[in-house]
Design an enzyme around this catalytic site. Structure first.
Site, PDB file in Angstrom:
ATOM      1  N   GLU A  98       0.835  -1.188   0.000  1.00  0.00           N
ATOM      2  CA  GLU A  98       0.000   0.000   0.000  1.00  0.00           C
ATOM      3  C   GLU A  98       0.875   1.245   0.000  1.00  0.00           C
ATOM      4  OE1 GLU A  98      -3.999  -1.626   2.226  1.00  0.00           O
ATOM      5  OE2 GLU A  98      -2.370  -0.881   3.500  1.00  0.00           O
ATOM      6  N   CYS A 111       3.441   8.472   0.786  1.00  0.00           N
ATOM      7  CA  CYS A 111       4.056   7.555   1.748  1.00  0.00           C
ATOM      8  C   CYS A 111       4.250   6.220   1.045  1.00  0.00           C
ATOM      9  CB  CYS A 111       3.152   7.416   2.962  1.00  0.00           C
ATOM     10  SG  CYS A 111       3.804   6.314   4.238  1.00  0.00           S
ATOM     11  N   CYS A 118       6.627  -6.649   7.486  1.00  0.00           N
ATOM     12  CA  CYS A 118       7.804  -6.117   8.173  1.00  0.00           C
ATOM     13  C   CYS A 118       8.300  -7.131   9.194  1.00  0.00           C
ATOM     14  CB  CYS A 118       7.443  -4.800   8.876  1.00  0.00           C
ATOM     15  SG  CYS A 118       8.849  -3.943   9.620  1.00  0.00           S
ATOM     16  N   CYS A 122       6.879  -4.372  15.721  1.00  0.00           N
ATOM     17  CA  CYS A 122       6.514  -3.372  16.716  1.00  0.00           C
ATOM     18  C   CYS A 122       5.079  -3.621  17.182  1.00  0.00           C
ATOM     19  CB  CYS A 122       6.653  -1.969  16.140  1.00  0.00           C
ATOM     20  SG  CYS A 122       8.360  -1.546  15.694  1.00  0.00           S
ATOM     21  N   CYS A 125       1.967  -1.607  15.535  1.00  0.00           N
ATOM     22  CA  CYS A 125       1.921  -1.432  14.084  1.00  0.00           C
ATOM     23  C   CYS A 125       1.241  -2.613  13.399  1.00  0.00           C
ATOM     24  CB  CYS A 125       3.337  -1.262  13.548  1.00  0.00           C
ATOM     25  SG  CYS A 125       3.404  -1.039  11.760  1.00  0.00           S
ATOM     26  N   GLY A 163       7.198  -1.826   5.962  1.00  0.00           N
ATOM     27  CA  GLY A 163       8.583  -2.270   5.959  1.00  0.00           C
ATOM     28  C   GLY A 163       9.545  -1.292   6.620  1.00  0.00           C
ATOM     29  N   GLU A 164      10.703  -1.811   6.986  1.00  0.00           N
ATOM     30  CA  GLU A 164      11.795  -1.042   7.584  1.00  0.00           C
ATOM     31  C   GLU A 164      12.816  -0.731   6.491  1.00  0.00           C
ATOM     32  OE1 GLU A 164      14.743   0.786   9.100  1.00  0.00           O
ATOM     33  OE2 GLU A 164      13.148   0.375  10.558  1.00  0.00           O
ATOM     34  N   SER A 195      12.571   6.793   6.980  1.00  0.00           N
ATOM     35  CA  SER A 195      12.411   6.492   8.402  1.00  0.00           C
ATOM     36  C   SER A 195      13.146   5.215   8.777  1.00  0.00           C
ATOM     37  CB  SER A 195      10.930   6.344   8.750  1.00  0.00           C
ATOM     38  OG  SER A 195      10.409   5.165   8.170  1.00  0.00           O
ATOM     39  N   SER A 217      12.093   6.359  14.473  1.00  0.00           N
ATOM     40  CA  SER A 217      10.933   5.951  15.269  1.00  0.00           C
ATOM     41  C   SER A 217      11.384   5.774  16.724  1.00  0.00           C
ATOM     42  CB  SER A 217      10.354   4.642  14.719  1.00  0.00           C
ATOM     43  OG  SER A 217       9.880   4.830  13.398  1.00  0.00           O
ATOM     44  N   HIS A 219       9.292   6.550  20.127  1.00  0.00           N
ATOM     45  CA  HIS A 219       8.146   5.952  20.834  1.00  0.00           C
ATOM     46  C   HIS A 219       8.356   5.676  22.327  1.00  0.00           C
ATOM     47  CE1 HIS A 219       6.660   5.929  16.835  1.00  0.00           C
ATOM     48  NE2 HIS A 219       7.407   4.934  16.454  1.00  0.00           N
ATOM     49  N   HIS A 293      -3.462   4.981  16.545  1.00  0.00           N
ATOM     50  CA  HIS A 293      -4.660   4.481  15.887  1.00  0.00           C
ATOM     51  C   HIS A 293      -4.846   3.020  16.289  1.00  0.00           C
ATOM     52  CE1 HIS A 293      -3.063   7.767  13.278  1.00  0.00           C
ATOM     53  NE2 HIS A 293      -4.296   8.193  13.489  1.00  0.00           N
ATOM     54  N   CYS A 336      -0.957   6.399  10.193  1.00  0.00           N
ATOM     55  CA  CYS A 336       0.272   5.809  10.712  1.00  0.00           C
ATOM     56  C   CYS A 336       0.006   4.518  11.476  1.00  0.00           C
ATOM     57  CB  CYS A 336       0.952   6.822  11.632  1.00  0.00           C
ATOM     58  SG  CYS A 336       2.526   6.270  12.305  1.00  0.00           S
TER      59      CYS A 336
END
Length: 351
Positions: A98, A111, A118, A122, A125, A163-164, A195, A217, A219, A293, A336
């Protein structure tokens, strides 16, 4: 392909080297859909080229439109994951990623994704819950831009989709090279942000080999808590990441930001804000606060606006420039942490 590689293709097929420059213009300036559209190549040369190569663009197969103007596109991809023995016809299984188009007054940001799923897992996510499905090739990544209906309106690109980026570093570097090369898209690196949660060696390579903006990232500024939220903290603790970043100049052209999702009662206390100030002291950067979210089966909740504003004000008053990022596309699961193509892949496998 780079300009040099396109010239090598031309020479390998008995074409003059300058045909490589012509191909670059057709691809990156005019965005042709087929080799036959490259009309300043002879018909014979186009035929030779088409026997061995294809443009490689693939249109999105689905689009979801948010009430706020955000559009989430679903792209088929050719990943580099080795095929499984269960693939009866020997072909790689169909996969999807996506990409999210976010218009905002005089800006339009895309984006993009760099992996299907991934590995980082996390807690907060949805992509991490999907698991890892495959690496995207440079063409997979660039196609999200090349085949985007709104491509010509774009002002910025962020590698913050599925993905990272540091886990698929070479294709990401190739994609950003094409995006910034004068023979291709000729974008300024200031229009691109990549990122990462922080991956040892890979992050340093990216910092050394690219001039694009960097977003980390964060957090949680506390090692033990960040480890619970983000297993990648074990391999490269946030303190180690920040220590590495201190070796680079972010006071001029290149920007450094830290992404921080606020979870109610978890990482939104003044003690966390104080620790962020300590961690980032003297580092030229900004902090972007992000609303959480909700995703299924995750025992986390968001922070209310009043507490988020107080958190921002504390950081700003203590020398850490902080903003609250507007949430976009939540109604179509494009915000996000919400991207996932697990269901699409499952549906395709059962067709």
């Amino acid at each position: 392909m780079t300009s040099a590689e396109l010239k090598d293709v031309a020479k390998s097929l008995g074409m003059p080297a300058f045909a490589g420059d012509q191909m670059a213009k057709w691809l990156y300036e005019r965005h042709v859909r087929s080799i036959d559209e490259m009309t300043n190549l002879s018909k014979a040369n186009r035929a030779k080229l088409a026997e061995a190569y294809e443009v490689g663009c693939m249109d999105p197969i689905d689009a979801q439109h948010s009430t706020d103007g955000t559009v989430k596109y679903l792209f088929p991809v050719r990943t580099t994951t080795p095929r499984r023995q269960s693939d009866a016809d020997g072909a790689r299984p169909t996969k999807f990623v996506e990409a999210v188009y976010i218009p905002d007054e005089d800006r339009a940001t895309l984006c993009v994704s760099c992996e299907v799923g991934c590995k980082m897992a996390c807690m907060f996510c949805q992509t991490g819950k999907q698991g890892f499905e495959g690496y995207l090739t440079p063409a997979d990544i660039l196609n999200q831009i090349y085949s985007l209906p709104e491509r010509d309106t774009l002002t910025n690109i962020v590698f913050m989709g599925q993905g990272e980026p540091m886990d698929n570093l070479d294709p990401v570097l190739r994609a950003t090279e094409i995006l910034t090369a004068p023979y291709a898209y000729a974008w300024s690196p200031k229009r691109i942000t990549v990122s990462s949660i922080g991956i040892k060696d890979k992050l340093q390579r990216f910092l050394d080999e690219s001039d694009c903006h960097v977003a980390i990232s964060l957090h949680s500024p506390i090692h033990e808590q960040r480890l619970e939220l983000m297993p990648g903290e074990k391999a490269m603790p946030i303190q180690e990441t920040v220590d590495l970043l201190r070796n680079y100049d972010f006071a001029h052209q290149r920007r450094l930001s830290f992404e921080y999702i606020l979870f109610g009662g978890v990482n939104d206390s003044q003690a966390h804000a104080r620790e962020i100030v300590r961690l980032l002291k003297g580092l030229f950067c900004r902090v972007n606060l992000i609303r959480f979210h909700q995703i299924p089966n995750v025992p986390l909740k968001g922070t209310d606006d009043k507490k988020m504003e107080a958190f921002r004000d504390y950081l700003t008053s203590h020398g850490v420039f902080t903003t609250i990022r507007a949430s976009r596309g939540e109604d179509i699961f494009a915000a996000c942490g919400l991207l996932s193509t697990a269901q699409k892949i499952k549906e395709e496998r059962h067709r």
